[in-house]
Design a protein around this motif. Structure first.
Motif, PDB file in Angstrom:
ATOM      1  N   GLU A 289      -9.488  12.506   8.227  1.00  0.00           N
ATOM      2  CA  GLU A 289      -8.747  12.455   6.958  1.00  0.00           C
ATOM      3  C   GLU A 289      -9.636  11.862   5.889  1.00  0.00           C
ATOM      4  OE1 GLU A 289      -4.987  10.358   6.841  1.00  0.00           O
ATOM      5  OE2 GLU A 289      -4.334  11.303   8.711  1.00  0.00           O
TER       6      GLU A 289
ATOM      7  N   HIS B  66     -11.093   0.747   5.976  1.00  0.00           N
ATOM      8  CA  HIS B  66     -11.901   0.665   4.763  1.00  0.00           C
ATOM      9  C   HIS B  66     -13.288   0.171   5.141  1.00  0.00           C
ATOM     10  CE1 HIS B  66      -8.034   0.705   2.698  1.00  0.00           C
ATOM     11  NE2 HIS B  66      -7.675  -0.344   3.397  1.00  0.00           N
TER      12      HIS B  66
ATOM     13  N   MET C 180       0.783  -1.224   0.000  1.00  0.00           N
ATOM     14  CA  MET C 180       0.000   0.000   0.000  1.00  0.00           C
ATOM     15  C   MET C 180       0.816   1.277   0.000  1.00  0.00           C
ATOM     16  SD  MET C 180      -3.154  -0.444   2.372  1.00  0.00           S
ATOM     17  CE  MET C 180      -4.332  -1.500   1.676  1.00  0.00           C
TER      18      MET C 180
ATOM     19  N   HIS D 267       1.823  11.018  15.317  1.00  0.00           N
ATOM     20  CA  HIS D 267       1.568  10.627  13.930  1.00  0.00           C
ATOM     21  C   HIS D 267       2.835   9.947  13.390  1.00  0.00           C
ATOM     22  CE1 HIS D 267      -1.220  11.537  10.334  1.00  0.00           C
ATOM     23  NE2 HIS D 267      -0.287  10.722   9.890  1.00  0.00           N
TER      24      HIS D 267
ATOM     25  N   TRP E 137      -4.592   1.157  -4.435  1.00  0.00           N
ATOM     26  CA  TRP E 137      -5.528   0.694  -3.404  1.00  0.00           C
ATOM     27  C   TRP E 137      -6.671   1.672  -3.155  1.00  0.00           C
ATOM     28  CZ3 TRP E 137      -6.159   3.814   0.897  1.00  0.00           C
ATOM     29  CH2 TRP E 137      -5.151   4.746   1.156  1.00  0.00           C
TER      30      TRP E 137
ATOM     31  N   ASN F 216      -2.570   8.617  15.841  1.00  0.00           N
ATOM     32  CA  ASN F 216      -3.097   8.490  14.496  1.00  0.00           C
ATOM     33  C   ASN F 216      -2.931   7.052  14.008  1.00  0.00           C
ATOM     34  OD1 ASN F 216      -4.006   9.751  11.845  1.00  0.00           O
ATOM     35  ND2 ASN F 216      -2.125   8.713  11.208  1.00  0.00           N
TER      36      ASN F 216
ATOM     37  N   TYR G 292     -10.605   6.301   3.300  1.00  0.00           N
ATOM     38  CA  TYR G 292     -10.243   6.569   1.910  1.00  0.00           C
ATOM     39  C   TYR G 292     -11.004   5.718   0.899  1.00  0.00           C
ATOM     40  CZ  TYR G 292      -6.419   9.392   3.726  1.00  0.00           C
ATOM     41  OH  TYR G 292      -5.704  10.367   4.366  1.00  0.00           O
TER      42      TYR G 292
HETATM   43  C1  PNW Z   1      -3.044   7.905   6.284  1.00  0.00           C
HETATM   44  N1  PNW Z   1      -5.255   2.397   4.137  1.00  0.00           N
HETATM   45  O1  PNW Z   1      -2.479   6.672   6.069  1.00  0.00           O
HETATM   46  C2  PNW Z   1      -2.078   8.690   7.127  1.00  0.00           C
HETATM   47  O2  PNW Z   1      -2.633   9.125   8.340  1.00  0.00           O
HETATM   48  C3  PNW Z   1      -1.431   9.819   6.401  1.00  0.00           C
HETATM   49  O3  PNW Z   1      -0.256  10.197   7.061  1.00  0.00           O
HETATM   50  C4  PNW Z   1      -1.206   9.443   4.949  1.00  0.00           C
HETATM   51  O4  PNW Z   1      -0.451  10.383   4.256  1.00  0.00           O
HETATM   52  C5  PNW Z   1      -2.580   9.284   4.319  1.00  0.00           C
HETATM   53  O5  PNW Z   1      -3.366   8.378   5.032  1.00  0.00           O
HETATM   54  C6  PNW Z   1      -2.551   8.881   2.860  1.00  0.00           C
HETATM   55  O6  PNW Z   1      -1.991   7.620   2.685  1.00  0.00           O
HETATM   56  C7  PNW Z   1      -3.232   5.656   5.544  1.00  0.00           C
HETATM   57  O7  PNW Z   1      -4.757   1.665   3.299  1.00  0.00           O
HETATM   58  C8  PNW Z   1      -2.703   4.909   4.543  1.00  0.00           C
HETATM   59  O8  PNW Z   1      -6.380   2.172   4.567  1.00  0.00           O
HETATM   60  C9  PNW Z   1      -3.364   3.813   4.061  1.00  0.00           C
HETATM   61  C10 PNW Z   1      -4.585   3.490   4.583  1.00  0.00           C
HETATM   62  C11 PNW Z   1      -5.130   4.254   5.554  1.00  0.00           C
HETATM   63  C12 PNW Z   1      -4.447   5.343   6.026  1.00  0.00           C
END
Ligand code: PNW
Length: 503
Positions: free
Chosen positions: A406, A263, A7, A149, A379, A195, A338
């Motif tokens: 976020e 997710h 990822m 974080h 992803w 975080n 996300y």
């Molecule tokens: C977050 N996922 O990470 C972090 O809090 C941030 O620092 C990062 O820049 C941002 O998302 C973007 O990636 C994640 O796969 C990364 O579910 C991946 C996942 C979730 C959060």
């Protein structure tokens, strides 16, 4: 490499326009409550730079981003956006976009360079955050501050393995938190302890794609250590919530909680009871792992105890009392979200260190249907209906107001500066996800209080380095010039009109 492990890797950032499903509805700009807060989010290591400026100590990311061969696309964040030296300009920028809130994190090793409870405080580091907070408030922007974080002081990792030693970590984290509440709590009214504990536990201590990449080292045990890390986070969180409530809350009157990512999972085959069960179980293993002890004050979910057995640590009687006492103090569920995935139940026996509940994840279901159009990262697909379902899932299980701490995406083809600024893909993604929030609030009765876009500006995307751009503001990493993308103006305008419509 598993899909999870990849990822954060640079390979994932290859531009992929992907087939658009063509089935997404148009953005409807549905209403939001008049008091709904909109903000931008960042994290210290991703934007600050100033890696050793003014007495800052090294964090595990300063080490990890300099490993040879590189695990971070050959890039580090020694300078990154240079926010440490350009902070006034960045606050001005947020002011021009009309944000209500700015979520940022404090770099622990900037304020306590060695990190430990008896180590000296770096007053220059404290002064930087004081200056940031004052400037935000002068513009009417509320600071939302994350204590952790991902950037643990390197020295506490050297001394005792950081999260791997629950008692030591907890004591050092308590002192760091106490320093932050004492110095900043007169003006900061919303605190986040950690975080994304899932990512800290699994990505940093099992897959090893994030610092400290612990599983790469000799003598590590991926069967038990990720669960120990999670345990440390839960207990350190609860201890700090307890401290805040006793020593600071009565005078400072702020809110405190945790931020969890996750997710939404749909069954791979909707007709299969095993896959339906797998989708539900995957969310319990992902979010319930932390949210049950933290927000319900209970043990780990029963499904996890049954599956993981002795791999999952026990809470002592005192710890159970601490969890019960602190659970209702958590004022919100901080949700980083996300995308959506499919979950498929596997029948073959799992690997000894399996952390999923023996489930395979994918972006395509048994009928060949994709979760949604792919963004600039493999992803991350556009799936607003999954977001609405996740809001309902969390609300039903925890009944605590949700803040989206976020949400965002990189666009396909965003390396090209024209695509970057005219970021239609992102505007559509954000618009659809805001519509999903509106439906969750008005049609489903879910309480959602705010939305902080990830991210204020392009920054260092961990293992992917600078190859994935999540900003609503473009950053030229050669000149460090900031240019708002059209999505920045879209958010400014849509919050103005959506909230007006609601009031
Ligand atoms: C977050 N996922 O990470 C972090 O809090 C941030 O620092 C990062 O820049 C941002 O998302 C973007 O990636 C994640 O796969 C990364 O579910 C991946 C996942 C979730 C959060």
């Amino acid at each position: 490499m598993s899909q999870e492990a990849s990822m954060f890797s640079a390979a994932d950032a290859v531009v992929n326009y992907g087939p658009s499903s063509g089935h997404e509805p148009p953005v409807e700009d549905l209403p939001l409550p008049a008091d709904f807060a909109w903000g931008t989010a960042t994290a210290a290591y991703q934007i600050e730079g100033g890696a050793s400026q003014d007495g800052k100590g090294k964090s595990i990311w300063d080490t990890y981003s300099h490993l040879e061969p590189s695990h971070t696309n050959g890039e580090n964040a020694d300078i990154s956006c240079d926010h440490y030296n350009r902070m006034p300009e960045d606050v001005e920028l947020m002011n021009s976009l009309g944000v209500d809130v700015y979520r940022f994190s404090i770099s622990w090793s900037r304020v306590i360079p060695l990190g430990g409870r008896n180590d000296p405080v770096n007053e220059k580091g404290v002064a930087f955050y004081n200056g940031l907070i004052d400037r935000l408030l002068a513009h009417g922007i509320a600071p939302v501050v994350t204590l952790y974080h991902w950037d643990a002081p390197q020295e506490i990792y050297n001394r005792y393995g950081a999260f791997l030693n629950t008692e030591e970590f907890r004591a050092d984290f308590e002192r760091y938190a106490r320093l932050c509440f004492t110095r900043f709590g007169d003006r900061v009214k919303k605190w986040v302890t950690f975080n994304e504990p899932y990512i800290i536990s699994i990505f940093a201590h099992l897959n090893g794609t994030l610092a400290p990449g612990h599983c790469r080292e000799a003598g590590t045990d991926t069967k038990t250590e990720p669960w120990r890390v999670g345990h440390t986070i839960i207990l350190s969180h609860a201890a700090v919530v307890d401290m805040y409530a006793q020593d600071f809350g009565p005078s400072q009157k702020g809110d405190i909680s945790i931020v969890l990512n996750g997710h939404f999972y749909e069954p791979y085959d909707a007709a299969s009871p095993a896959d339906r069960d797998a989708a539900e179980r995957r969310m319990v293993f992902y979010m319930g792992w932390f949210a049950d002890p933290v927000l319900l004050g209970t043990d780990y979910p029963a499904e996890m105890r049954a599956y993981l057995g002795a791999r999952l640590p026990e809470f002592t009687a005192d710890e159970r009392a601490l969890l019960r006492r602190t659970a209702p103090i958590n004022a919100f569920y901080g949700m980083n979200h996300y995308s959506t995935k499919y979950a498929r139940a596997l029948s073959e026996p799992p690997a000894a260190d399996d952390w999923t509940g023996n489930i395979e994840e994918s972006s395509v279901n048994s009928e060949g249907k994709e979760t949604g159009p792919v963004s600039g990262l493999g992803w991350l697909r556009v799936a607003p209906s999954g977001f609405r379902k996740l809001l309902n899932w969390v609300w039903k299980r925890y009944r605590v107001p949700i803040i989206i701490t976020e949400n965002g995406c990189p666009c396909p083809g965003e390396d090209d500066v024209v695509t970057a600024v005219d970021d239609k893909f992102r505007q559509r993604y954000l618009g659809l996800y805001l519509d999903a929030i509106s439906r969750a609030i008005y049609e489903d009765g879910v309480v959602v209080k705010g939305y902080y876009v990830w991210s204020l500006m392009d920054n260092y995307e961990w293992s992917a380095g600078y190859s994935a751009r999540f900003g609503i503001v473009h950053v030229d990493f050669k000149t460090l010039q900031r240019t708002p993308k059209n999505s920045a103006y879209y958010l400014r305008d849509t919050f103005r009109s959506r909230r007006k419509a609601a009031s």
